[in-house]
Write a protein that holds these residues in place. Structure first.
Motif, mmCIF file in Angstrom:
data_model
loop_
_atom_site.group_PDB
_atom_site.id
_atom_site.type_symbol
_atom_site.label_atom_id
_atom_site.label_comp_id
_atom_site.label_asym_id
_atom_site.label_seq_id
_atom_site.Cartn_x
_atom_site.Cartn_y
_atom_site.Cartn_z
ATOM 1 N N ILE A 65 7.592 -12.373 -7.146
ATOM 2 C CA ILE A 65 6.307 -12.971 -6.196
ATOM 3 C C ILE A 65 5.478 -12.076 -5.356
ATOM 4 C CG2 ILE A 65 7.614 -15.423 -6.040
ATOM 5 C CD1 ILE A 65 8.200 -14.263 -3.133
ATOM 6 N N ASN A 66 5.861 -10.951 -5.807
ATOM 7 C CA ASN A 66 5.315 -9.563 -5.348
ATOM 8 C C ASN A 66 3.784 -9.634 -5.670
ATOM 9 O OD1 ASN A 66 4.229 -7.012 -4.482
ATOM 10 N ND2 ASN A 66 6.296 -6.437 -4.296
ATOM 11 N N ASP A 67 2.961 -10.068 -4.759
ATOM 12 C CA ASP A 67 1.438 -9.685 -5.129
ATOM 13 C C ASP A 67 0.863 -8.469 -5.390
ATOM 14 O OD1 ASP A 67 1.234 -12.385 -4.576
ATOM 15 O OD2 ASP A 67 0.423 -12.025 -2.463
ATOM 16 N N ASN A 68 1.846 -7.479 -4.910
ATOM 17 C CA ASN A 68 1.505 -5.984 -5.497
ATOM 18 C C ASN A 68 1.565 -5.857 -7.079
ATOM 19 O OD1 ASN A 68 0.121 -5.265 -2.922
ATOM 20 N ND2 ASN A 68 2.112 -4.388 -2.360
ATOM 21 N N VAL A 69 2.748 -6.387 -7.423
ATOM 22 C CA VAL A 69 2.875 -6.137 -8.816
ATOM 23 C C VAL A 69 2.350 -7.168 -9.583
ATOM 24 C CG1 VAL A 69 4.826 -6.632 -10.504
ATOM 25 C CG2 VAL A 69 5.455 -5.761 -8.309
ATOM 26 N N LYS A 70 1.917 -8.149 -9.290
ATOM 27 C CA LYS A 70 0.967 -9.139 -9.991
ATOM 28 C C LYS A 70 -0.259 -8.407 -10.313
ATOM 29 C CE LYS A 70 -1.310 -13.622 -10.147
ATOM 30 N NZ LYS A 70 -1.142 -15.022 -9.435
ATOM 31 N N SER A 71 -1.009 -7.699 -8.928
ATOM 32 C CA SER A 71 -2.333 -7.133 -9.318
ATOM 33 C C SER A 71 -2.145 -6.012 -10.308
ATOM 34 C CB SER A 71 -2.687 -6.538 -7.903
ATOM 35 O OG SER A 71 -2.777 -7.743 -6.967
ATOM 36 N N MET A 72 -1.081 -5.271 -10.008
ATOM 37 C CA MET A 72 -0.806 -4.151 -11.300
ATOM 38 C C MET A 72 -0.805 -4.651 -12.700
ATOM 39 S SD MET A 72 2.196 -1.889 -9.616
ATOM 40 C CE MET A 72 2.230 -1.546 -7.930
ATOM 41 N N LEU A 73 -0.003 -5.658 -12.804
ATOM 42 C CA LEU A 73 0.239 -6.218 -13.948
ATOM 43 C C LEU A 73 -1.121 -6.727 -14.821
ATOM 44 C CD1 LEU A 73 3.214 -8.569 -13.528
ATOM 45 C CD2 LEU A 73 3.122 -6.602 -15.252
ATOM 46 N N ILE A 74 -2.151 -7.259 -13.974
ATOM 47 C CA ILE A 74 -3.245 -7.752 -14.506
ATOM 48 C C ILE A 74 -4.592 -6.697 -14.286
ATOM 49 C CG2 ILE A 74 -2.981 -10.174 -14.499
ATOM 50 C CD1 ILE A 74 -4.216 -10.457 -11.957
ATOM 51 N N LEU A 75 -4.312 -5.352 -13.880
ATOM 52 C CA LEU A 75 -5.266 -4.339 -13.627
ATOM 53 C C LEU A 75 -6.376 -4.911 -12.606
ATOM 54 C CD1 LEU A 75 -3.781 -3.728 -16.405
ATOM 55 C CD2 LEU A 75 -5.858 -2.434 -16.730
ATOM 56 N N GLU A 76 -5.886 -5.384 -11.446
ATOM 57 C CA GLU A 76 -6.987 -5.735 -10.587
ATOM 58 C C GLU A 76 -7.154 -4.594 -9.608
ATOM 59 O OE1 GLU A 76 -7.284 -10.417 -9.523
ATOM 60 O OE2 GLU A 76 -5.596 -9.397 -8.464
ATOM 61 N N HIS A 77 -8.103 -3.619 -9.884
ATOM 62 C CA HIS A 77 -8.440 -2.445 -9.164
ATOM 63 C C HIS A 77 -8.638 -2.537 -7.621
ATOM 64 C CE1 HIS A 77 -8.056 -0.316 -12.791
ATOM 65 N NE2 HIS A 77 -9.244 -0.963 -13.365
ATOM 66 N N GLU A 78 -9.443 -3.527 -7.101
ATOM 67 C CA GLU A 78 -9.932 -3.799 -5.811
ATOM 68 C C GLU A 78 -8.491 -4.166 -4.913
ATOM 69 O OE1 GLU A 78 -12.430 -3.429 -4.225
ATOM 70 O OE2 GLU A 78 -13.852 -2.723 -5.883
ATOM 71 N N LYS A 79 -7.659 -4.945 -5.429
ATOM 72 C CA LYS A 79 -6.482 -5.036 -4.701
ATOM 73 C C LYS A 79 -5.374 -3.898 -4.818
ATOM 74 C CE LYS A 79 -6.903 -9.902 -5.272
ATOM 75 N NZ LYS A 79 -5.992 -11.050 -5.644
ATOM 76 N N LEU A 80 -5.928 -2.871 -5.462
ATOM 77 C CA LEU A 80 -4.657 -2.015 -5.683
ATOM 78 C C LEU A 80 -5.342 -0.361 -4.806
ATOM 79 C CD1 LEU A 80 -3.664 -2.398 -9.289
ATOM 80 C CD2 LEU A 80 -2.431 -2.970 -7.142
ATOM 81 N N ARG A 81 -6.256 -0.654 -3.973
ATOM 82 C CA ARG A 81 -6.923 0.681 -3.524
ATOM 83 C C ARG A 81 -5.875 1.487 -2.748
ATOM 84 N NH1 ARG A 81 -12.341 1.491 -2.397
ATOM 85 N NH2 ARG A 81 -14.013 -0.095 -3.820
ATOM 86 N N SER A 82 -4.930 0.836 -1.967
ATOM 87 C CA SER A 82 -3.947 1.617 -1.339
ATOM 88 C C SER A 82 -3.364 2.402 -2.152
ATOM 89 C CB SER A 82 -3.265 0.795 -0.697
ATOM 90 O OG SER A 82 -2.383 -0.040 -1.516
ATOM 91 N N TYR A 83 -2.851 2.078 -3.310
ATOM 92 C CA TYR A 83 -2.168 3.029 -4.406
ATOM 93 C C TYR A 83 -3.021 4.135 -4.862
ATOM 94 C CZ TYR A 83 1.383 -0.844 -4.934
ATOM 95 O OH TYR A 83 2.553 -1.665 -4.659
ATOM 96 N N TYR A 84 -4.058 3.700 -5.056
ATOM 97 C CA TYR A 84 -5.135 4.710 -5.831
ATOM 98 C C TYR A 84 -5.290 5.890 -4.648
ATOM 99 C CZ TYR A 84 -6.102 1.154 -9.142
ATOM 100 O OH TYR A 84 -5.841 0.173 -10.143
ATOM 101 N N ASN A 85 -5.661 5.483 -3.267
ATOM 102 C CA ASN A 85 -5.775 6.203 -2.316
ATOM 103 C C ASN A 85 -4.580 7.325 -2.170
ATOM 104 O OD1 ASN A 85 -8.102 4.960 -1.769
ATOM 105 N ND2 ASN A 85 -7.544 4.119 0.093
ATOM 106 N N SER A 86 -3.341 6.914 -2.336
ATOM 107 C CA SER A 86 -2.268 7.594 -2.145
ATOM 108 C C SER A 86 -2.215 8.639 -3.396
ATOM 109 C CB SER A 86 -1.109 6.767 -2.214
ATOM 110 O OG SER A 86 -0.882 5.785 -1.189
ATOM 111 N N ILE A 87 -2.498 8.141 -4.599
ATOM 112 C CA ILE A 87 -2.534 9.314 -5.535
ATOM 113 C C ILE A 87 -3.493 10.411 -5.522
ATOM 114 C CG2 ILE A 87 -2.977 9.243 -8.104
ATOM 115 C CD1 ILE A 87 -1.973 6.537 -8.428
#
Length: 486
Positions: free
Chosen positions: A79-101
């Motif tokens: 039920i982890n929303d972050n994992v769901k966003s990764m699985l469907i490549l939702e870039h806007e919801k993953l900005r914190s990951y991209y910023n870290s990289i």
């Protein structure tokens, strides 16, 4: 009173600066103290290497984590929303990951550039391993920029003149300009070719069979340093990604023909990459003991987050007909984990899981070095096979067959009908071989391949936008443009 307030604030600022300096890694120690000796340069390089194992880089996101989720190795069981966003490549919801990289990548580049800046103040004859220090630093800088480019810019084969990333070669508070995608490739290749020339001593320093001895001098255990063959292998990878297969073949052959990196025996597939730098196949790996707990949590215990996808959707990625052999990777890299209810089972990829150490860390002993495999020899065989598909298909098949035999499969030439290897076969082997290493994502991006997304139950069209991460907004806040002048 006003003067006392100003003085108080100034003293607080000095104290804060002192605290900051006290926690800097060895790669960023005060220069006039630290870079007077060879040991200072070596410690600074070790500090730079240590940053590569961070979760935001190759300790997770750019290996078994974010990139492998994007490549659809795992299904949505959490039920982890972050994992769901990764699985469907939702870039806007993953900005914190991209910023870290982005931030961690350029932080590491900064440490490397500090080493290079201080090397410029020394003569080549001032230190015995001057060339090794400089060659390793250039190689690390190229590797980091190359992966940041592959993540945060369109593919060079699609939009070579599009905005790429800044290629930072200085260590100071200054804004480096963005380069085009093509320009960054040229700079990566330039750094790698210089590194190749500087690291020639590795022809004798790096030997097979391996002599893995930590803490036995800078010139030993060269597999955990960016060595000569790492430079050549990365050049093969860069040219392959660029679509220059002629040059990719030249460098892949250099590494293969060195004879220093034999393919692993099919009977040792189960644990040869399980949390350790492989004794035979590792061209370059990063030494670390800090990623075990994260891997244990995600792949050893019964947790539904990273459940294996291909085994559950009947694609049978590793299954082959009996007359084609027995793919040992499918047999040895996977486990069925059972929950509280015996009927509740999940399939989990255990390729990088050091089960022996996890089960009894106190009693664990091994002569092998723990860490992350950055480049392995199978990639060179697959690059060589692809490069020769049209010009010399028989030679291409020799490289391909040599590799698949090491995984338990029969040579194509020995199979019924003597099939000829195709690009589709090579791509499939890339997907099978590089699971939990983050490399298949780049295979998808290289040709903007369409991808079936299990979480959406649909196929997404491969585009530059689909495979390009979002650069942090902060990167543009203080940049000067012609539009600003107008």
């Amino acid at each position: 009173m006003r003067k006392y307030c100003i003085l108080f604030l100034f003293l607080c600022f000095l104290a804060a600066c002192d605290d900051f300096l006290s926690v800097k890694p060895k790669a960023e120690i005060v220069e006039h103290v630290y870079f007077d000796t060879p040991e200072g340069f070596e410690d600074a390089l070790y500090g730079a290497y240590s940053t590569l194992s961070a979760s935001a880089l190759y300790g997770e996101y750019l290996s078994w984590g974010l990139l492998d989720v994007f490549a659809q190795y795992y299904k949505k069981s959490s039920i982890n929303d972050n994992v769901k966003s990764m699985l469907i490549l939702e870039h806007e919801k993953l900005r914190s990951y991209y910023n870290s990289i982005w931030n961690k990548g350029y932080e590491s580049i900064g440490y490397v550039n500090n080493v290079l800046r201080n090397l410029e103040r020394k003569s080549e004859n001032s230190m015995h391993y001057y060339k090794l220090y400089k060659g390793e630093a250039l190689g690390l800088r190229a590797n980091l920029h190359f992966d940041l480019l592959r993540l945060f810019a369109p593919h060079v084969g699609s939009k070579p003149n599009a905005q790429g990333i800044p290629y930072v070669t200085i260590y100071e508070v200054a804004v480096s300009p963005f380069r085009t995608v093509s320009e960054v490739y040229d700079l990566v290749i330039k750094d790698l070719k210089e590194a190749e020339l500087l690291l020639q001593e590795d022809e004798t320093l790096l030997v097979y069979p391996r002599k893995f001895v930590l803490n036995d001098g800078f010139a030993t255990c060269r597999e955990i340093h960016f060595n000569l063959y790492a430079a050549q292998a990365l050049l093969a990878r860069v040219y392959w990604m660029k679509g220059d297969l002629e040059n990719a073949l030249i460098y892949a052959r250099k590494v293969i023909d060195s004879g220093k990196f034999p393919l692993e025996d099919k009977l040792n597939i189960r644990s040869f990459v399980a949390g350790t730098i492989t004794e035979k196949e590792a061209i370059w790996g990063v030494y670390t003991t800090q990623i075990l707990d994260n891997i244990k949590k995600n792949f050893y215990t019964y947790d539904m987050t990273f459940t294996w996808l291909p085994a559950d959707d009947n694609t049978a990625l590793y299954s082959v007909a009996q007359e084609d052999g027995n793919d040992m990777r499918g047999n040895d890299w996977f486990r069925i984990l059972i929950g509280e209810d015996e009927s509740d089972r999940i399939v989990r990829c255990m390729k990088i899981v050091n089960e022996t150490k996890i089960s009894d860390p106190g009693a664990y002993t091994s002569k092998r070095i723990e860490g992350i495999n950055m480049i392995r020899i199978p990639e060179m065989y697959l690059i060589a096979a692809e490069a020769l598909l049209e010009s010399d298909p028989d030679e291409a098949q020799k490289y391909f067959d040599t590799f698949i035999v090491s995984r338990g499969l029969f040579k194509y030439k020995d199979r019924p009908g003597s099939p000829q290897v195709t690009l589709e076969d090579i791509v499939k082997e890339r997907r099978k071989e590089f699971v939990q290493e983050g490399q298949y994502f780049y295979t998808l991006k290289r040709d903007n391949m369409d991808i079936y997304v299990d979480a959406l139950k649909t196929t997404l069209q491969g585009t530059d936008e689909l495979y390009t991460f979002i650069i942090p907004d902060e990167e543009f806040e203080y940049r000067y443009t012609e539009a600003d002048e107008q």
